[in-house]
Design a protein around this motif. Structure first.
Motif, PDB file in Angstrom:
ATOM      1  N   GLN A  87       0.803  -1.216   0.000  1.00 51.79           N
ATOM      2  CA  GLN A  87       0.000   0.000   0.000  1.00 51.79           C
ATOM      3  C   GLN A  87       0.840   1.272   0.000  1.00 51.79           C
ATOM      4  N   LYS A  88       1.914   1.270   0.809  1.00 52.83           N
ATOM      5  CA  LYS A  88       2.680   2.509   0.996  1.00 52.83           C
ATOM      6  C   LYS A  88       3.942   2.571   0.147  1.00 52.83           C
ATOM      7  N   TYR A  89       4.522   1.397  -0.168  1.00 54.38           N
ATOM      8  CA  TYR A  89       5.765   1.352  -0.948  1.00 54.38           C
ATOM      9  C   TYR A  89       5.612   0.380  -2.127  1.00 54.38           C
ATOM     10  N   PRO A  90       4.624   0.608  -2.991  1.00 54.22           N
ATOM     11  CA  PRO A  90       4.388  -0.337  -4.092  1.00 54.22           C
ATOM     12  C   PRO A  90       5.570  -0.443  -5.058  1.00 54.22           C
ATOM     13  N   LEU A  91       6.377   0.601  -5.151  1.00 52.70           N
ATOM     14  CA  LEU A  91       7.566   0.536  -6.006  1.00 52.70           C
ATOM     15  C   LEU A  91       8.489  -0.583  -5.543  1.00 52.70           C
ATOM     16  N   LEU A  92       8.675  -0.705  -4.232  1.00 52.31           N
ATOM     17  CA  LEU A  92       9.524  -1.762  -3.691  1.00 52.31           C
ATOM     18  C   LEU A  92       8.908  -3.129  -3.943  1.00 52.31           C
ATOM     19  N   SER A  93       7.613  -3.253  -3.743  1.00 51.57           N
ATOM     20  CA  SER A  93       6.940  -4.523  -3.989  1.00 51.57           C
ATOM     21  C   SER A  93       7.110  -4.973  -5.432  1.00 51.57           C
ATOM     22  N   LYS A  94       6.902  -4.048  -6.372  1.00 49.19           N
ATOM     23  CA  LYS A  94       7.038  -4.380  -7.799  1.00 49.19           C
ATOM     24  C   LYS A  94       8.465  -4.806  -8.134  1.00 49.19           C
ATOM     25  N   ALA A  95       9.448  -4.103  -7.567  1.00 45.04           N
ATOM     26  CA  ALA A  95      10.845  -4.416  -7.868  1.00 45.04           C
ATOM     27  C   ALA A  95      11.220  -5.800  -7.348  1.00 45.04           C
ATOM     28  N   ILE A  96      10.798  -6.115  -6.130  1.00 41.26           N
ATOM     29  CA  ILE A  96      11.113  -7.438  -5.574  1.00 41.26           C
ATOM     30  C   ILE A  96      10.510  -8.537  -6.436  1.00 41.26           C
ATOM     31  N   LEU A  97       9.263  -8.356  -6.848  1.00 43.53           N
ATOM     32  CA  LEU A  97       8.573  -9.393  -7.613  1.00 43.53           C
ATOM     33  C   LEU A  97       9.103  -9.518  -9.034  1.00 43.53           C
ATOM     34  N   ALA A  98       9.906  -8.552  -9.477  1.00 43.30           N
ATOM     35  CA  ALA A  98      10.546  -8.650 -10.801  1.00 43.30           C
ATOM     36  C   ALA A  98      11.809  -9.493 -10.741  1.00 43.30           C
ATOM     37  N   GLY A  99      12.278  -9.813  -9.540  1.00 41.25           N
ATOM     38  CA  GLY A  99      13.558 -10.497  -9.395  1.00 41.25           C
ATOM     39  C   GLY A  99      13.429 -11.997  -9.259  1.00 41.25           C
ATOM     40  N   ALA A 100      14.404 -12.703  -9.791  1.00 35.68           N
ATOM     41  CA  ALA A 100      14.586 -14.146  -9.598  1.00 35.68           C
ATOM     42  C   ALA A 100      13.325 -14.930  -9.940  1.00 35.68           C
ATOM     43  N   SER A 101      13.030 -15.959  -9.127  1.00 35.31           N
ATOM     44  CA  SER A 101      11.844 -16.793  -9.319  1.00 35.31           C
ATOM     45  C   SER A 101      11.087 -16.828  -7.999  1.00 35.31           C
ATOM     46  N   ALA A 102       9.853 -17.311  -8.045  1.00 31.18           N
ATOM     47  CA  ALA A 102       9.049 -17.374  -6.820  1.00 31.18           C
ATOM     48  C   ALA A 102       9.733 -18.219  -5.760  1.00 31.18           C
ATOM     49  N   GLN A 103      10.352 -19.320  -6.179  1.00 32.91           N
ATOM     50  CA  GLN A 103      11.013 -20.202  -5.212  1.00 32.91           C
ATOM     51  C   GLN A 103      12.167 -19.494  -4.514  1.00 32.91           C
ATOM     52  N   ILE A 104      12.977 -18.753  -5.285  1.00 33.13           N
ATOM     53  CA  ILE A 104      14.108 -18.034  -4.690  1.00 33.13           C
ATOM     54  C   ILE A 104      13.624 -16.896  -3.807  1.00 33.13           C
ATOM     55  N   ARG A 105      12.598 -16.161  -4.247  1.00 33.80           N
ATOM     56  CA  ARG A 105      12.066 -15.075  -3.416  1.00 33.80           C
ATOM     57  C   ARG A 105      11.529 -15.598  -2.088  1.00 33.80           C
ATOM     58  N   ASN A 106      11.026 -16.822  -2.080  1.00 37.52           N
ATOM     59  CA  ASN A 106      10.534 -17.416  -0.836  1.00 37.52           C
ATOM     60  C   ASN A 106      11.654 -17.717   0.149  1.00 37.52           C
ATOM     61  N   ALA A 169      15.014  -0.137  -6.242  1.00 40.72           N
ATOM     62  CA  ALA A 169      13.900   0.560  -5.606  1.00 40.72           C
ATOM     63  C   ALA A 169      14.317   1.184  -4.279  1.00 40.72           C
ATOM     64  N   LEU A 170      15.113   0.469  -3.487  1.00 40.91           N
ATOM     65  CA  LEU A 170      15.567   1.008  -2.202  1.00 40.91           C
ATOM     66  C   LEU A 170      16.410   2.265  -2.402  1.00 40.91           C
ATOM     67  N   THR A 171      17.185   2.294  -3.486  1.00 40.89           N
ATOM     68  CA  THR A 171      17.967   3.493  -3.810  1.00 40.89           C
ATOM     69  C   THR A 171      17.055   4.668  -4.109  1.00 40.89           C
ATOM     70  N   ALA A 172      16.021   4.433  -4.922  1.00 44.05           N
ATOM     71  CA  ALA A 172      15.089   5.503  -5.279  1.00 44.05           C
ATOM     72  C   ALA A 172      14.322   6.000  -4.056  1.00 44.05           C
ATOM     73  N   LEU A 173      14.060   5.118  -3.108  1.00 45.87           N
ATOM     74  CA  LEU A 173      13.269   5.478  -1.926  1.00 45.87           C
ATOM     75  C   LEU A 173      14.104   6.092  -0.802  1.00 45.87           C
ATOM     76  N   ASP A 174      15.409   6.211  -0.992  1.00 44.16           N
ATOM     77  CA  ASP A 174      16.294   6.774   0.042  1.00 44.16           C
ATOM     78  C   ASP A 174      16.262   5.951   1.334  1.00 44.16           C
ATOM     79  N   ALA A 175      16.387   4.644   1.202  1.00 52.08           N
ATOM     80  CA  ALA A 175      16.394   3.763   2.368  1.00 52.08           C
ATOM     81  C   ALA A 175      17.680   3.949   3.175  1.00 52.08           C
TER      82      ALA A 175
END
Length: 339
Positions: A87-106, A169-175
């Motif tokens: 809800q608040k950081y959808p850019l980060l959510s989208k970036a994570i889901l663009a990476g690797a595979s579902a198994q690796i993200r898990n 995404a973390l770079t863009a968000l100034d984490a």
């Protein structure tokens, strides 16, 4: 057979003490990149310190300043699907889901994502020199096949790129990255966490010896209204970016109040240009403005033959992603960006 010892830590202090007192120790969270490096004989730890039972690493919680703290041990998939992140950081959510595979993200952890190493073919080939693997041995990528390599921030010693999507995404968000170590706790602005190669390409980041990533803090502003993450790659699934772009905008009508643009797949670290973002402030949010900003971002870009195409590709990606950020619904399958 590579023999190794195995220990579990239940606190960050215990983990740091264990790694500090045993040469050849490595922290173990998801282990997704560690196993790759081990299989290719790039690393050979003599002891693994399992940090998955450290409670403070495995939480996501909202901060008093309105931001969000991501535990370093929290899994990538759980982070991407966390309701506050969505809800608040959808850019980060989208970036994570663009990476690797579902198994690796898990399996992959947030802290481990920051520490993954390049996917340069020469780095993984022990039969050829590589300054990142063996400092001072050379960089065959410069004169060799370099299609996936850097166009920004490279040095004569290394033209490898950093592979993470999440970190763009973390770079863009100034984490901010919070770490603990033998000398105590400290926080590192995300822009300062990873390094350019310079004359030490073997050093990927600015962690001190035996330091442990504990958490990642996101600021209150998440740019949830106007954002987009675009990843251009050779195939749709389980492939690293040739060029990726994270764009976050704050708009007043059609005027840009604030812009964040970070690139992945083009440098030794996620790439961001303060000059380009300053240029966009007060400009109309359209293709012309984004194209001029792209020229600023890519002003020092250099190709090495096989990757020359990346310069034009990056410019087009910056423009396209800027237009997509005007209407995040355009990121849905089959949708077209606004003109």
């Amino acid at each position: 057979m590579n023999n190794f010892e195995y220990q579990q830590a239940t606190t960050s202090v215990e983990a740091i003490n264990l790694i500090e007192n045993h040469d050849g120790s490595r922290f173990l969270a998801g282990g997704t990149n560690l196993i790759d490096l081990w299989k290719y004989n790039i690393t050979n730890p003599t002891e693994l310190i399992d940090i998955n039972r450290i409670a403070e690493l495995s939480e996501i919680r909202e901060l008093e300043n309105g931001g969000l703290r991501l535990g370093a041990g929290f899994k990538n998939a759980d982070t991407a699907y966390h309701p506050v992140v969505e809800q608040k950081y959808p850019l980060l959510s989208k970036a994570i889901l663009a990476g690797a595979s579902a198994q690796i993200r898990n399996m992959a952890s947030n802290g481990g994502n920051l520490l993954q190493r390049t996917r340069c073919y020469y780095f993984y080939d022990p039969e050829v020199p590589c300054n990142k693997r063996v400092p001072g041995s050379g960089c065959p990528a410069k004169e060799g096949y370099n299609r996936i390599h850097a166009i920004l921030g490279a040095s004569e010693h290394c033209i490898a790129v950093f592979p993470s999507d999440m970190c763009v995404a973390l770079t863009a968000l100034d984490a901010v990255v919070n770490v603990a170590g033998p000398e105590g706790n400290r926080s590192i602005n995300f822009a300062d966490f990873h390094r350019l190669p310079d004359d030490r390409p073997d050093l990927d980041n600015n962690l001190k010896p035996h330091e442990l990533i504990v958490s990642i803090d996101l600021p209150e502003k998440g740019f949830a209204a106007n954002y987009s993450y675009l990843k251009l790659r050779d195939r749709h699934s389980y492939a690293f970016a040739l060029v990726s772009v994270a764009t976050a905008l704050e708009l007043d009508g059609d005027t840009i109040k604030e812009a964040r643009i970070a690139l992945g797949g083009v440098a030794h670290k996620p790439w961001r240009s303060a000059e380009a973002e300053d240029f966009l402030r007060g400009k109309i949010a359209n293709a012309e403005s984004f194209a001029l900003a792209a020229d600023i971002i890519l002003s020092g870009a250099t190709g090495y033959g096989h990757n020359d195409f990346k310069i034009k590709l990056a410019k087009r990606a910056i423009v396209r992603n800027g237009l997509m950020a005007l209407n995040p619904e355009s990121q849905l399958p089959g949708a077209q960006p606004s003109a």
